[in-house]
Design an enzyme around this catalytic site. Structure first.
Site, PDB file in Angstrom:
ATOM      1  N   GLN A   1       0.808  -1.203   0.000  1.00  0.00           N
ATOM      2  CA  GLN A   1       0.000   0.000   0.000  1.00  0.00           C
ATOM      3  C   GLN A   1       0.853   1.269   0.000  1.00  0.00           C
ATOM      4  OE1 GLN A   1      -2.895  -1.786   3.255  1.00  0.00           O
ATOM      5  NE2 GLN A   1      -3.823   0.021   2.344  1.00  0.00           N
ATOM      6  N   HIS A   2       0.195   2.379  -0.338  1.00  0.00           N
ATOM      7  CA  HIS A   2       0.681   3.748  -0.128  1.00  0.00           C
ATOM      8  C   HIS A   2       1.760   4.229  -1.081  1.00  0.00           C
ATOM      9  CE1 HIS A   2      -1.450   3.137   3.607  1.00  0.00           C
ATOM     10  NE2 HIS A   2      -0.518   2.350   4.104  1.00  0.00           N
TER      11      HIS A   2
ATOM     12  N   ASP B   1      -2.466  -4.832   0.270  1.00  0.00           N
ATOM     13  CA  ASP B   1      -2.008  -6.120   0.789  1.00  0.00           C
ATOM     14  C   ASP B   1      -2.808  -6.592   2.001  1.00  0.00           C
ATOM     15  OD1 ASP B   1      -0.920  -4.130   2.392  1.00  0.00           O
ATOM     16  OD2 ASP B   1       1.153  -4.749   2.113  1.00  0.00           O
TER      17      ASP B   1
END
Length: 469
Positions: free
Chosen positions: A71-72, A226
């Protein structure tokens, strides 16, 4: 029966699983490494995905593919679709000052209300603030911003038009400029981060929507972050908490309602089924066990056996496992504390038990943070490397106060992505039900005295820092 592929493009590697769309049975799999570092050229992810797919026997015979990913991460593209600069990953902390500035400008409570989460250095918005302030020429070239799994899905569909970028609620909810509660981007917050909002953002798809097709004609699912992929992979439902014991610890819960925690302890993410996935992260998890094995000069199996030789509560011996500070609770300068050492508890068995109970109590604090936001908890799924510890598995129900389910070791994120691919293929209101063979259930009477004693000592660590003598 048709086959589906699930991809887990994680920080360390790319894994591909090929499963039967109806039964979920594993047919074949493959993996390939990613380069180290906290900034990576996305081309390395694309190369690893192709290598992992080849190691899994290729994707030519699959009917649908979905990508789960870290992520991110900030992936910036120019007008021609070329990557502007290497992607900053979730674990790149150079954006910490940007996170602090954004929180100061708007206020933590306002951020929580707007997007479900107070800003932290891992979120995409903070990285865009860093880019705007430190590389303004690169920031000026940005025509689109997407996430790692978005970019890979776009590449699988052939790339090209930036308007073809697609994402899902779970990953979008970790950007800092998307509200899972309303289902809308907050372009005003994007502008606050980047300095402008005239960039393409991926279209946010419903959980089973089609994001496109591969060159071979396989349908592409919307993908997922995830943690959402792992929750889908183990079959978590409302009332379930998934506790992952890896390098760090994660406790996330499938919830019917969104959360907005102004303290920042709980991140208000979305899940991969149309629900929500409030999440708590801790810094200290499996490495607590590793450190204890080194101190006692034993292996992990022997550590578990030693822990069983000591009574519940370790005779009052408590290990507060803030070995590298802690995020939940927010005590970055704290250090681990061993409290209650006496002549009778100065034995390897008591330290082993205290280490396992301390680790579990730290994770239980994370579960408490979830319940403080109105999240219901009926049972706990235990995954990750730390779940291999027999002592962790058997002691967890007494500490958590809930039944604990331990699935067989597997690639939960890739499995969740494969399940989403099957959902995209067959449709319906809910993802297909795949049996979870080999899942063990552990139950024990709760022992609240362990948590109570831990809480007494935990609060003493407020004044224990790197500067303490």
């Amino acid at each position: 029966m048709p086959l589906v592929a699930g991809v887990d493009s994680s920080t360390q590697s790319c894994k591909v699983v090929i499963r039967d769309a109806e039964t979920g049975a594993l047919v074949r799999s493959g993996s390939a490494p990613h380069p180290e570092g906290t900034e990576v050229d996305p081309a390395a992810w694309w190369s690893a995905l192709r290598s992992a797919a080849e190691a899994a026997g290729g994707l030519a015979d699959v009917a649908a593919v979905s990508v789960g990913g870290q992520q991110h991460g900030m992936v910036c593209l120019d007008e021609s679709g070329e990557v502007v600069r290497p992607a900053l990953l979730w674990n790149d902390t150079r954006s910490a000052a940007g996170a602090a500035a954004l929180n100061a400008e708007l206020g933590p409570a306002a951020w929580a209300e707007a997007v479900g989460s107070v800003q932290v250095a891992s979120f995409t918005a903070t990285k865009l603030r860093w880019l705007a302030e430190n590389e303004p020429e690169a920031a000026a070239r940005v025509a689109a911003v997407c996430l790692p799994h978005d970019w890979l899905t776009w590449k699988l569909a052939g790339g090209g038009d930036l308007e073809a970028l697609r994402t899902d609620r779970s990953d979008a909810s970790g950007t800092g400029y998307y509200s899972a509660a309303t289902g809308d981007y907050r372009r005003d917050l994007l502008k606050r981060a980047l300095g402008r909002d005239d960039v393409v953002l991926p279209q946010v798809l419903d959980p089973s929507a089609v994001a496109g097709e591969t060159s071979a004609g396989a349908l592409l699912g919307p993908g997922c972050g995830d943690n959402a992929g792992a929750a889908l992979g183990v079959g978590a439902r409302p009332g379930d908490v998934v506790v992952s014991i890896g390098t760090s610890g994660v406790a996330c819960a499938v919830s019917e309602t969104p959360t907005a925690d102004p303290t920042g302890a709980v991140a208000g993410f979305a899940d991969a089924t149309g629900r929500y996935l409030p999440l708590v992260a801790t810094l200290n998890a499996a490495r607590v066990l590793d450190a204890t094995t080194r101190m006692l000069r034993v292996g992990h199996e022997e550590l578990s056996q030693l822990a069983f030789e000591a009574p519940s509560g370790s005779g009052g011996l408590v290990l507060v496992p803030y070995l590298e500070g802690e995020r939940t609770p927010d005590r970055p300068d704290a250090r681990g504390v061993l409290h209650g050492l006496t002549l009778s508890t100065a034995e390897p068995a008591f330290l082993a038990r205290a280490a396992v109970e301390g680790l579990l109590c730290g994770l239980a604090d994370g579960i408490d943070a979830l319940t403080s936001q109105g999240v219901s908890v009926d049972r706990v799924f235990l995954v990750g490397g730390g779940a291999r510890s027999e002592a962790v598995r058997r002691l967890a129900p007494a500490v958590f106060g809930h039944p604990v389910l331990v699935p067989e070791p597997g690639e939960y994120v890739a499995d969740g992505a494969a399940r989403q691919a099957a959902w995209t293929l067959v449709g319906g209101e809910e993802p297909p039900t795949w049996p979870m063979a080999g899942t063990e259930t552990f139950q024990a009477d709760p022992d609240p005295a362990v948590r109570a004693r831990y809480a007494e000592v935990r609060d003493l660590t407020e004044g224990v820092s790197t500067s303490a003598g």
